[in-house]
Each structure stands twice: as C-alpha cells, then as structure tokens.
Scaffold this active site. Sequence first.
Site, PDB file in Angstrom:
ATOM      1  N   PHE A 149       0.816  -1.220   0.000  1.00 13.42           N
ATOM      2  CA  PHE A 149       0.000   0.000   0.000  1.00 13.42           C
ATOM      3  C   PHE A 149       0.847   1.265   0.000  1.00 13.42           C
ATOM      4  O   PHE A 149       0.376   2.326  -0.378  1.00 13.42           O
ATOM      5  CB  PHE A 149      -0.924   0.000   1.235  1.00 13.42           C
ATOM      6  CG  PHE A 149      -0.241   0.483   2.483  1.00 13.42           C
ATOM      7  CD1 PHE A 149      -0.157   1.838   2.769  1.00 13.42           C
ATOM      8  CD2 PHE A 149       0.380  -0.410   3.358  1.00 13.42           C
ATOM      9  CE1 PHE A 149       0.512   2.291   3.898  1.00 13.42           C
ATOM     10  CE2 PHE A 149       1.030   0.034   4.491  1.00 13.42           C
ATOM     11  CZ  PHE A 149       1.098   1.385   4.756  1.00 13.42           C
ATOM     12  N   LYS A 173      -1.217  -6.865  -9.349  1.00 12.44           N
ATOM     13  CA  LYS A 173      -2.169  -7.061  -8.238  1.00 12.44           C
ATOM     14  C   LYS A 173      -1.766  -6.054  -7.169  1.00 12.44           C
ATOM     15  O   LYS A 173      -0.913  -6.320  -6.335  1.00 12.44           O
ATOM     16  CB  LYS A 173      -2.056  -8.499  -7.729  1.00 12.44           C
ATOM     17  CG  LYS A 173      -3.286  -9.056  -7.025  1.00 12.44           C
ATOM     18  CD  LYS A 173      -3.770  -8.250  -5.843  1.00 12.44           C
ATOM     19  CE  LYS A 173      -2.969  -8.414  -4.586  1.00 12.44           C
ATOM     20  NZ  LYS A 173      -3.323  -7.416  -3.557  1.00 12.44           N
ATOM     21  N   GLU A 176      -4.982  -3.734  -1.911  1.00 11.70           N
ATOM     22  CA  GLU A 176      -6.427  -3.474  -1.890  1.00 11.70           C
ATOM     23  C   GLU A 176      -6.757  -2.228  -1.069  1.00 11.70           C
ATOM     24  O   GLU A 176      -7.892  -1.780  -1.036  1.00 11.70           O
ATOM     25  CB  GLU A 176      -7.183  -4.702  -1.361  1.00 11.70           C
ATOM     26  CG  GLU A 176      -6.824  -5.183   0.035  1.00 11.70           C
ATOM     27  CD  GLU A 176      -5.600  -6.110   0.082  1.00 11.70           C
ATOM     28  OE1 GLU A 176      -4.611  -5.841  -0.636  1.00 11.70           O
ATOM     29  OE2 GLU A 176      -5.632  -7.076   0.875  1.00 11.70           O
ATOM     30  N   ARG A 177      -5.720  -1.641  -0.391  1.00  9.62           N
ATOM     31  CA  ARG A 177      -6.014  -0.462   0.444  1.00  9.62           C
ATOM     32  C   ARG A 177      -6.025   0.833  -0.374  1.00  9.62           C
ATOM     33  O   ARG A 177      -6.693   1.783  -0.019  1.00  9.62           O
ATOM     34  CB  ARG A 177      -4.979  -0.343   1.558  1.00  9.62           C
ATOM     35  CG  ARG A 177      -5.120  -1.519   2.509  1.00  9.62           C
ATOM     36  CD  ARG A 177      -4.098  -1.470   3.593  1.00  9.62           C
ATOM     37  NE  ARG A 177      -3.554  -2.793   3.848  1.00  9.62           N
ATOM     38  CZ  ARG A 177      -2.453  -3.039   4.511  1.00  9.62           C
ATOM     39  NH1 ARG A 177      -1.746  -2.049   5.016  1.00  9.62           N
ATOM     40  NH2 ARG A 177      -2.032  -4.261   4.698  1.00  9.62           N
ATOM     41  N   SER A 226       5.384  -7.026   3.209  1.00 15.37           N
ATOM     42  CA  SER A 226       5.971  -7.392   4.503  1.00 15.37           C
ATOM     43  C   SER A 226       6.752  -8.708   4.377  1.00 15.37           C
ATOM     44  O   SER A 226       6.494  -9.512   3.474  1.00 15.37           O
ATOM     45  CB  SER A 226       4.861  -7.512   5.540  1.00 15.37           C
ATOM     46  OG  SER A 226       3.927  -8.480   5.112  1.00 15.37           O
ATOM     47  N   CYS A 281       9.491   1.867   3.501  1.00 16.28           N
ATOM     48  CA  CYS A 281      10.400   0.750   3.797  1.00 16.28           C
ATOM     49  C   CYS A 281      11.826   1.266   3.986  1.00 16.28           C
ATOM     50  O   CYS A 281      12.678   0.548   4.497  1.00 16.28           O
ATOM     51  CB  CYS A 281      10.364  -0.279   2.697  1.00 16.28           C
ATOM     52  SG  CYS A 281      10.993   0.371   1.163  1.00 16.28           S
ATOM     53  N   GLU A 383       9.338  -4.151  13.002  1.00 19.16           N
ATOM     54  CA  GLU A 383       9.142  -2.998  12.108  1.00 19.16           C
ATOM     55  C   GLU A 383       7.832  -2.333  12.530  1.00 19.16           C
ATOM     56  O   GLU A 383       6.759  -2.923  12.393  1.00 19.16           O
ATOM     57  CB  GLU A 383       9.036  -3.475  10.651  1.00 19.16           C
ATOM     58  CG  GLU A 383       8.796  -2.336   9.681  1.00 19.16           C
ATOM     59  CD  GLU A 383       8.575  -2.807   8.244  1.00 19.16           C
ATOM     60  OE1 GLU A 383       7.892  -3.824   8.029  1.00 19.16           O
ATOM     61  OE2 GLU A 383       9.080  -2.134   7.335  1.00 19.16           O
TER      62      GLU A 383
HETATM   63  P1  NAD Z   1       1.574  -6.635   2.966  1.00 19.55           P
HETATM   64  O1  NAD Z   1       2.594  -7.709   3.017  1.00 19.55           O
HETATM   65  O2  NAD Z   1       0.450  -6.659   3.927  1.00 19.55           O
HETATM   66  O3  NAD Z   1       0.880  -6.638   1.509  1.00 19.55           O
HETATM   67  C1  NAD Z   1       1.636  -6.649   0.329  1.00 19.55           C
HETATM   68  C2  NAD Z   1       0.830  -7.344  -0.762  1.00 19.55           C
HETATM   69  O4  NAD Z   1       0.607  -8.717  -0.389  1.00 19.55           O
HETATM   70  C3  NAD Z   1      -0.544  -6.735  -1.005  1.00 19.55           C
HETATM   71  O5  NAD Z   1      -0.786  -6.691  -2.394  1.00 19.55           O
HETATM   72  C4  NAD Z   1      -1.476  -7.690  -0.293  1.00 19.55           C
HETATM   73  O6  NAD Z   1      -2.752  -7.769  -0.899  1.00 19.55           O
HETATM   74  C5  NAD Z   1      -0.771  -9.027  -0.404  1.00 19.55           C
HETATM   75  N1  NAD Z   1      -1.062  -9.910   0.740  1.00 19.55           N
HETATM   76  C6  NAD Z   1      -1.353  -9.547   2.011  1.00 19.55           C
HETATM   77  N2  NAD Z   1      -1.540 -10.627   2.783  1.00 19.55           N
HETATM   78  C7  NAD Z   1      -1.331 -11.707   1.988  1.00 19.55           C
HETATM   79  C8  NAD Z   1      -1.364 -13.117   2.217  1.00 19.55           C
HETATM   80  N3  NAD Z   1      -1.633 -13.635   3.428  1.00 19.55           N
HETATM   81  N4  NAD Z   1      -1.095 -13.934   1.185  1.00 19.55           N
HETATM   82  C9  NAD Z   1      -0.805 -13.434  -0.027  1.00 19.55           C
HETATM   83  N5  NAD Z   1      -0.770 -12.112  -0.302  1.00 19.55           N
HETATM   84  C10 NAD Z   1      -1.024 -11.252   0.689  1.00 19.55           C
HETATM   85  O7  NAD Z   1       2.362  -5.255   3.026  1.00 19.55           O
HETATM   86  P2  NAD Z   1       1.775  -3.777   3.156  1.00 19.55           P
HETATM   87  O8  NAD Z   1       1.247  -3.574   4.527  1.00 19.55           O
HETATM   88  O9  NAD Z   1       0.899  -3.453   2.005  1.00 19.55           O
HETATM   89  O10 NAD Z   1       3.109  -2.910   2.975  1.00 19.55           O
HETATM   90  C11 NAD Z   1       3.965  -2.590   4.033  1.00 19.55           C
HETATM   91  C12 NAD Z   1       5.146  -3.527   4.090  1.00 19.55           C
HETATM   92  O11 NAD Z   1       5.834  -3.530   2.846  1.00 19.55           O
HETATM   93  C13 NAD Z   1       6.174  -3.110   5.113  1.00 19.55           C
HETATM   94  O12 NAD Z   1       6.656  -4.261   5.774  1.00 19.55           O
HETATM   95  C14 NAD Z   1       7.276  -2.468   4.281  1.00 19.55           C
HETATM   96  O13 NAD Z   1       8.562  -2.472   4.856  1.00 19.55           O
HETATM   97  C15 NAD Z   1       7.223  -3.316   3.078  1.00 19.55           C
HETATM   98  N6  NAD Z   1       7.838  -2.652   1.941  1.00 19.55           N
HETATM   99  C16 NAD Z   1       9.048  -3.101   1.517  1.00 19.55           C
HETATM  100  C17 NAD Z   1       9.675  -2.471   0.458  1.00 19.55           C
HETATM  101  C18 NAD Z   1      11.004  -2.955  -0.047  1.00 19.55           C
HETATM  102  O14 NAD Z   1      11.378  -2.578  -1.142  1.00 19.55           O
HETATM  103  N7  NAD Z   1      11.726  -3.787   0.678  1.00 19.55           N
HETATM  104  C19 NAD Z   1       9.068  -1.380  -0.161  1.00 19.55           C
HETATM  105  C20 NAD Z   1       7.828  -0.963   0.296  1.00 19.55           C
HETATM  106  C21 NAD Z   1       7.215  -1.609   1.356  1.00 19.55           C
END
Ligand code: NAD
Length: 498
Positions: A149, A173, A176-177, A226, A281, A383
């Site tokens: 998101f 994909k 969804e937020r 994450s 991140c 985090e």
């Molecule tokens: P998230 O992991 O909740 O979601 C990321 C994606 O995964 C979304 O599209 C979501 O729909 C999908 N998803 C969520 N739960 C899932 C599941 N159980 N099974 C399969 N898919 C699933 O992350 P977020 O809250 O949207 O973003 C924040 C996180 O992303 C933080 O941990 C941040 O550090 C990380 N991030 C990392 C980078 C990097 O380059 N390393 C960059 C940006 C964000």
Amino acid sequence: MREIGHFIGGKHVAGTSGRTSNVYNPATGEVQATVALASVDELRAAVENAKAAQPKWAATNPQRRARVFFKFVELLNQNMDELATLLSSEHGKTVEDSKGDIIRGLEVCEFVCGIPHLQKGEFTEGAGPAIDMYSIRQPVGVGAGITPFNFPGMIPMWMFAPAIACGNAFILKPSERDPSLPIRLAELMIEAGLPAGILNVVNGDKAAVDAILTDPNIAAVSFVGSTPIARYVYGTAAMNGKRAQCFGGAKNHMIIMPDADMDQAVNALMGAGYGSAGERCMAVSVAVPVGEETANRLVEKLVPKIESLRIGPYTDEKADMGPLVTKDAYNRVNGLIDRGVEEGAKLVVDGRGFKLQGYEDGYFVGGTLFDHVKPEMDIYKTEIFGPVLSVVRAKNYEDALDLPMKHEYGNGVAIYTRDGDAARDFASRINIGMIGVNVPIPVPLAYHSFGGWKASSFGDLNQHGTDSIKFWTRTKTITARWPSGIKDGAEFVMPTMK
Ligand code: NAD
C-alpha cells in the site's frame, strides 16, 4: 458508493466474485469506495488475455516499445496534480509526498526508454572455427507484480515498466487499500499507445495472489510487501517453477558519529523518520548516537522538532505528515508504543491520543520518540511502520556497527560523520543492501538497482537498473557454424592445379 473493479484487456471490468474490501479516507475514517477482490477464475481470465496479446508486443521493435514510455512519461507529467491527489486520497500522505512517489516511478519509465540499448545481447565472432556465439534476451512471457500500500505509484512502475519494455505482458495485483492510482496508470499506458492486454490490473487479496502463484502461464513474479508474505510468495512461486524476486520489511538504522554535523543529522532524521508517517520501507526508525554526549545533544535537538510537526489531512498543503493508512495500522502502532513503555524504554515524546479538530475519526498518530531502547525490546526488533523513532545509545563505533549488523532486516542504513575513514569502513563491512553516507534515505536512482539483504529480500535480482532487465528476460545462447561455401562465384578461366 464508488466500486473499483479491474482493468483487463484495456477495459474497466466489474468484479464478479461477490467479494469486496473497503477503501477508506484515512484522514476521516470514512469508507469512500469498495474494491473488488478477484476470484481464481477472474485472475485466470486476465492471464489468458495477457498471454494472447504478448507475442505481438514482443515482436514490436524495441524503439517502438520505448516510444510508449516516452509518451507515458509525458502523460504522467501532464497529469501529475490529479494523480498525486488520487493517491493521497486513499493513502493519506501529503500531495507533495505523493508526487515524489509517482516521480520515483516515472524515473524508472525514463530509464526503460533506453530499452533498445538495455536489451541488446552479446556476440563473439570466431568462438571456434567458423563458429560465432551470441546471446539474446527474450521476454519471459507473462509476468506478475504484487505490490504494497505504501508506494502505489512507484512500486507498480518499478515492476511493470521494465517488464513491459522487455516485451512481456503484465498482471498487476496492487494493494487493496489504495487501488485507484494503479488503475489510472494502466489507463494512461493505453493512452500512451500500449496495446490492450499488455498491462492488466487485477484487484484482490490472498486468493488472487495464490491464483498468480499457481498459474502455469505466469513465468515470473515480483513482490514487495511485509517479510512474512515475501517469504511465502518466494517459496510458493519457486515451488511452482517461477522465478521470483520478493522484497520485505525493514528496520533502518542511522548511526550518528560524535563528529557529525548535528543540525544536518537531526533534519535528516526528522524527514526520514516522520515523512509519510514512517510508512516507508526506507524510513529511519532507529537512531544510534555514538557516545553519551552525542546522544544527549541529539535528543535535545529532536524533541522540539517532533513536538512541532505539522500533522494534517492530505488537503493541508503545509502538513509534514498525514494519518496512517487504516484503523488496523493505527491500533498496531499505538499498541507498539504501549509495548515500548511496558518494556521500559523512555517515552520522550508521546504521539498517542493525537487528535485533529474536524478529523477526530482519522488514523492520526503524533510523532513519537523513545530513548534508551535496548536491542532485546520488541519495539527494536519489530518494524513499527509508523511515526515512531527509537534511540539506541552506543558506546563506540564498533557497538554502533554491531546493531544493524545483527538485526534481522537489512534494507537500508545511514552513517552521519565527517570522517571519511569511518564512512568507508562502515560501507565496506555492513551487511545491508543500501547505504547512505550523510544521506538518510539512500534509495538508489532508477539506473542503479534497489534491494536489501537478509530478511528484507528474497531472490538475487533487484528492482530496476540493469538487474530488472535480467529479471524480466530469459537468456538464449546460440552457437552457429556456417561451413565455408563458394565465395568467388563462377570461374571463367581454364582451371589449373595451382
Ligand atoms: P503486505 O505484506 O500486507 O501486503 C503486500 C501485498 O501482499 C498486497 O498486495 C497484499 O494484498 C498481499 N497480501 C497480504 N496478505 C497476503 C497473504 N496472506 N497472502 C498473499 N498475499 C497477501 O504489506 P503492506 O502492509 O501493504 O506494505 C507494508 C510492508 O511492505 C512493510 O513491511 C514495508 O517495509 C514493506 N515494503 C518493503 C519495500 C522494499 O522494497 N523492501 C518497499 C515498500 C514496502
């Protein structure tokens, strides 16, 4: 209520699964739209569409593929205000910050305008007798991107720009937020001349992600989010025979040496710790001053700045930061602040209970500062992903270096110093992917590559830069021998044995 569907085959398509998720205005807590959550069948249909469109796109010469991106960059610039406002309305960050989000993605699109050069192969003349050997880079076919998101502009563009420039079709994909900006980007790609079916946006949750990971027609998966999900996506994609690059969470430290310019370091920490409400991140969430005297000076200068942070909705042009993205995020961050207090860290500035008049139901957390945080505390290990900065006091340089070295995550790190030798030693020894020397958020530019180490990244090829061209193409190596034939044409003189 506005319903956000999918964008498949160049058209808006309504969801048919019967499942939806709410999209909030984080500043007010109101539901402003619902987004469709795709079923396996809807995902599969989008992939079929993409698969059918891809061969023609791959056969389009690279200059023409590049021209779509030249035009797309122009459209992004022309529509920047509208795009940034749309992004902010669902994410909550300030409009200026959203522009930064989009511009960092736009720069990747500028980078892939060089695709004719970037995708060139290698050639060895005379690798053996009458043998030439050459390698070409062909698109993988259909690729997919699953995005978080926090950067709904930049991160989709990190992925789809190189994938599509290389001749692939793409399934995005998004989170969804905040799904509206990714759909708008896909519309603009069509306006820029991309054929229908090459960039598809399928909204959804775990069901859509699992459908991507098991679809036999998807060859490569890029994920950012994450760490637990990154690990899951990496393993499942690999088990299903796909290449994958998966980027996870972070806990970025900033070391402040006694000789650092303290005003510079404090300003850097303010932007990197509290910008975007800490939902980056590459946010700095741990400050490591070296020596008690450095720590005291740092905290003393930080406190008034944190207390005077201007917090507001995205419509407030003067705001330094906005709310968190959802009520869940709000509860989680407040819970972690409670936890830090229980663990015995010193809460110097408390952002809990922050209220903004007229926005009482918004997901605002005020800037928060903990001092005397210890490595064994949950608030150090986790985090937090909110406007919470932890100060961990180090006795000396080696102790300071040890902290990020031993941390589970390895995304980014920074050192503030005037000593070139310390900076050089630090950059050489640290086990982290992106290092800033007197730079707080060392996010590499589009023509370098982005990626962390340790639990921040799974896979070997980074986002953007030349790594991305490798990730989105397969190498094919041809060894060719052409036996020597008659080269001189007909001979008209009487043949003799010379
Ligand atoms: P998230 O992991 O909740 O979601 C990321 C994606 O995964 C979304 O599209 C979501 O729909 C999908 N998803 C969520 N739960 C899932 C599941 N159980 N099974 C399969 N898919 C699933 O992350 P977020 O809250 O949207 O973003 C924040 C996180 O992303 C933080 O941990 C941040 O550090 C990380 N991030 C990392 C980078 C990097 O380059 N390393 C960059 C940006 C964000």
